[in-house]
Design a protein around this motif. Sequence first.
Motif, PDB file in Angstrom:
ATOM      1  N   ALA A  81       0.863  -1.178   0.000  1.00  0.00           N
ATOM      2  CA  ALA A  81       0.000   0.000   0.000  1.00  0.00           C
ATOM      3  C   ALA A  81       0.901   1.229   0.000  1.00  0.00           C
ATOM      4  O   ALA A  81       1.738   1.394   0.892  1.00  0.00           O
ATOM      5  N   ASN A  82       0.745   2.083  -1.005  1.00  0.00           N
ATOM      6  CA  ASN A  82       1.447   3.364  -1.020  1.00  0.00           C
ATOM      7  C   ASN A  82       0.598   4.365  -0.242  1.00  0.00           C
ATOM      8  O   ASN A  82      -0.611   4.429  -0.445  1.00  0.00           O
ATOM      9  N   ALA A  83       1.232   5.102   0.635  1.00  0.00           N
ATOM     10  CA  ALA A  83       0.495   6.094   1.412  1.00  0.00           C
ATOM     11  C   ALA A  83       1.361   7.323   1.616  1.00  0.00           C
ATOM     12  O   ALA A  83       2.570   7.217   1.774  1.00  0.00           O
ATOM     13  N   SER A  84       0.726   8.474   1.603  1.00  0.00           N
ATOM     14  CA  SER A  84       1.445   9.713   1.878  1.00  0.00           C
ATOM     15  C   SER A  84       1.274  10.104   3.346  1.00  0.00           C
ATOM     16  O   SER A  84       1.378  11.259   3.704  1.00  0.00           O
ATOM     17  N   ARG A  85       1.002   9.111   4.162  1.00  0.00           N
ATOM     18  CA  ARG A  85       0.870   9.296   5.612  1.00  0.00           C
ATOM     19  C   ARG A  85       1.175   7.960   6.286  1.00  0.00           C
ATOM     20  O   ARG A  85       1.235   6.914   5.628  1.00  0.00           O
ATOM     21  N   ALA A  86       1.332   7.996   7.595  1.00  0.00           N
ATOM     22  CA  ALA A  86       1.569   6.769   8.359  1.00  0.00           C
ATOM     23  C   ALA A  86       0.267   5.972   8.479  1.00  0.00           C
ATOM     24  O   ALA A  86      -0.831   6.538   8.426  1.00  0.00           O
ATOM     25  N   ILE A  87       0.387   4.670   8.632  1.00  0.00           N
ATOM     26  CA  ILE A  87      -0.781   3.817   8.830  1.00  0.00           C
ATOM     27  C   ILE A  87      -1.386   4.123  10.202  1.00  0.00           C
ATOM     28  O   ILE A  87      -0.668   4.355  11.182  1.00  0.00           O
ATOM     29  N   ARG A  88      -2.704   4.171  10.270  1.00  0.00           N
ATOM     30  CA  ARG A  88      -3.398   4.504  11.519  1.00  0.00           C
ATOM     31  C   ARG A  88      -3.624   3.248  12.354  1.00  0.00           C
ATOM     32  O   ARG A  88      -3.674   2.134  11.829  1.00  0.00           O
ATOM     33  N   GLU A  89      -3.800   3.443  13.661  1.00  0.00           N
ATOM     34  CA  GLU A  89      -4.014   2.306  14.571  1.00  0.00           C
ATOM     35  C   GLU A  89      -5.239   1.490  14.181  1.00  0.00           C
ATOM     36  O   GLU A  89      -5.226   0.274  14.243  1.00  0.00           O
ATOM     37  N   LYS A  90      -6.330   2.171  13.775  1.00  0.00           N
ATOM     38  CA  LYS A  90      -7.529   1.423  13.383  1.00  0.00           C
ATOM     39  C   LYS A  90      -7.271   0.609  12.121  1.00  0.00           C
ATOM     40  O   LYS A  90      -7.866  -0.451  11.924  1.00  0.00           O
ATOM     41  N   GLU A  91      -6.383   1.071  11.241  1.00  0.00           N
ATOM     42  CA  GLU A  91      -6.024   0.306  10.046  1.00  0.00           C
ATOM     43  C   GLU A  91      -5.167  -0.903  10.424  1.00  0.00           C
ATOM     44  O   GLU A  91      -5.351  -1.990   9.874  1.00  0.00           O
ATOM     45  N   VAL A  92      -4.267  -0.727  11.390  1.00  0.00           N
ATOM     46  CA  VAL A  92      -3.463  -1.850  11.882  1.00  0.00           C
ATOM     47  C   VAL A  92      -4.382  -2.906  12.486  1.00  0.00           C
ATOM     48  O   VAL A  92      -4.216  -4.107  12.258  1.00  0.00           O
ATOM     49  N   ALA A  93      -5.403  -2.452  13.232  1.00  0.00           N
ATOM     50  CA  ALA A  93      -6.367  -3.379  13.834  1.00  0.00           C
ATOM     51  C   ALA A  93      -7.156  -4.114  12.759  1.00  0.00           C
ATOM     52  O   ALA A  93      -7.378  -5.329  12.854  1.00  0.00           O
ATOM     53  N   ALA A  94      -7.580  -3.389  11.707  1.00  0.00           N
ATOM     54  CA  ALA A  94      -8.310  -4.026  10.605  1.00  0.00           C
ATOM     55  C   ALA A  94      -7.427  -5.047   9.899  1.00  0.00           C
ATOM     56  O   ALA A  94      -7.895  -6.133   9.531  1.00  0.00           O
ATOM     57  N   CYS A  95      -6.168  -4.718   9.721  1.00  0.00           N
ATOM     58  CA  CYS A  95      -5.223  -5.664   9.115  1.00  0.00           C
ATOM     59  C   CYS A  95      -5.143  -6.934   9.965  1.00  0.00           C
ATOM     60  O   CYS A  95      -5.245  -8.047   9.441  1.00  0.00           O
ATOM     61  N   ALA A  96      -4.955  -6.753  11.265  1.00  0.00           N
ATOM     62  CA  ALA A  96      -4.814  -7.906  12.172  1.00  0.00           C
ATOM     63  C   ALA A  96      -6.046  -8.804  12.125  1.00  0.00           C
ATOM     64  O   ALA A  96      -5.929 -10.027  12.129  1.00  0.00           O
ATOM     65  N   GLU A  97      -7.236  -8.192  12.071  1.00  0.00           N
ATOM     66  CA  GLU A  97      -8.480  -8.975  11.997  1.00  0.00           C
ATOM     67  C   GLU A  97      -8.536  -9.846  10.741  1.00  0.00           C
ATOM     68  O   GLU A  97      -9.180 -10.889  10.733  1.00  0.00           O
ATOM     69  N   ASN A  98      -7.842  -9.417   9.692  1.00  0.00           N
ATOM     70  CA  ASN A  98      -7.860 -10.150   8.424  1.00  0.00           C
ATOM     71  C   ASN A  98      -6.578 -10.937   8.178  1.00  0.00           C
ATOM     72  O   ASN A  98      -6.312 -11.363   7.051  1.00  0.00           O
ATOM     73  N   GLY A  99      -5.760 -11.102   9.223  1.00  0.00           N
ATOM     74  CA  GLY A  99      -4.567 -11.929   9.099  1.00  0.00           C
ATOM     75  C   GLY A  99      -3.342 -11.236   8.544  1.00  0.00           C
ATOM     76  O   GLY A  99      -2.339 -11.885   8.260  1.00  0.00           O
TER      77      GLY A  99
END
Length: 145
Positions: A81-99
Amino acid sequence: MTTVKLTASALAIAAVSASAAYARDNVQVAGSSTVLPYASIVAEAFGENFDFPTPVVESGGSSAGLKRFCEGVGENTIDIANASRAIREKEVAACAENGVTDIIEVKIGYDGIVFASQINGPAFSAFTPTDWFNALSPKVVVDGA
């Protein structure tokens, strides 16, 4: 663009390629429209210099790219994922929920803003040195505090 930045980016793609290659022919990248031109150049250089197919790079925005990245692991999801910002905590949590647990954030550079005025227009004096300091400072000083 420096060789160091291209090399770092190519190495990041190479690291993903080793694990993604078993599922499909190429690395899938999506995200920030401001990162797209740079990511496309890196993908083309990668395809020309390594024994892997050129990565497929798409735009759509930082949030959309991170959302797709966090959908899971496998041949039907993106690898980077290209991003012009840091990954957010809620996105890290969503990632973890999906493995998606092995997240590696690689900072390539910073976005910038350019102010310009007409060559024959009035002098560009809309901002004072204090304005610039406050714009770039992590904390804005107000009344000495």
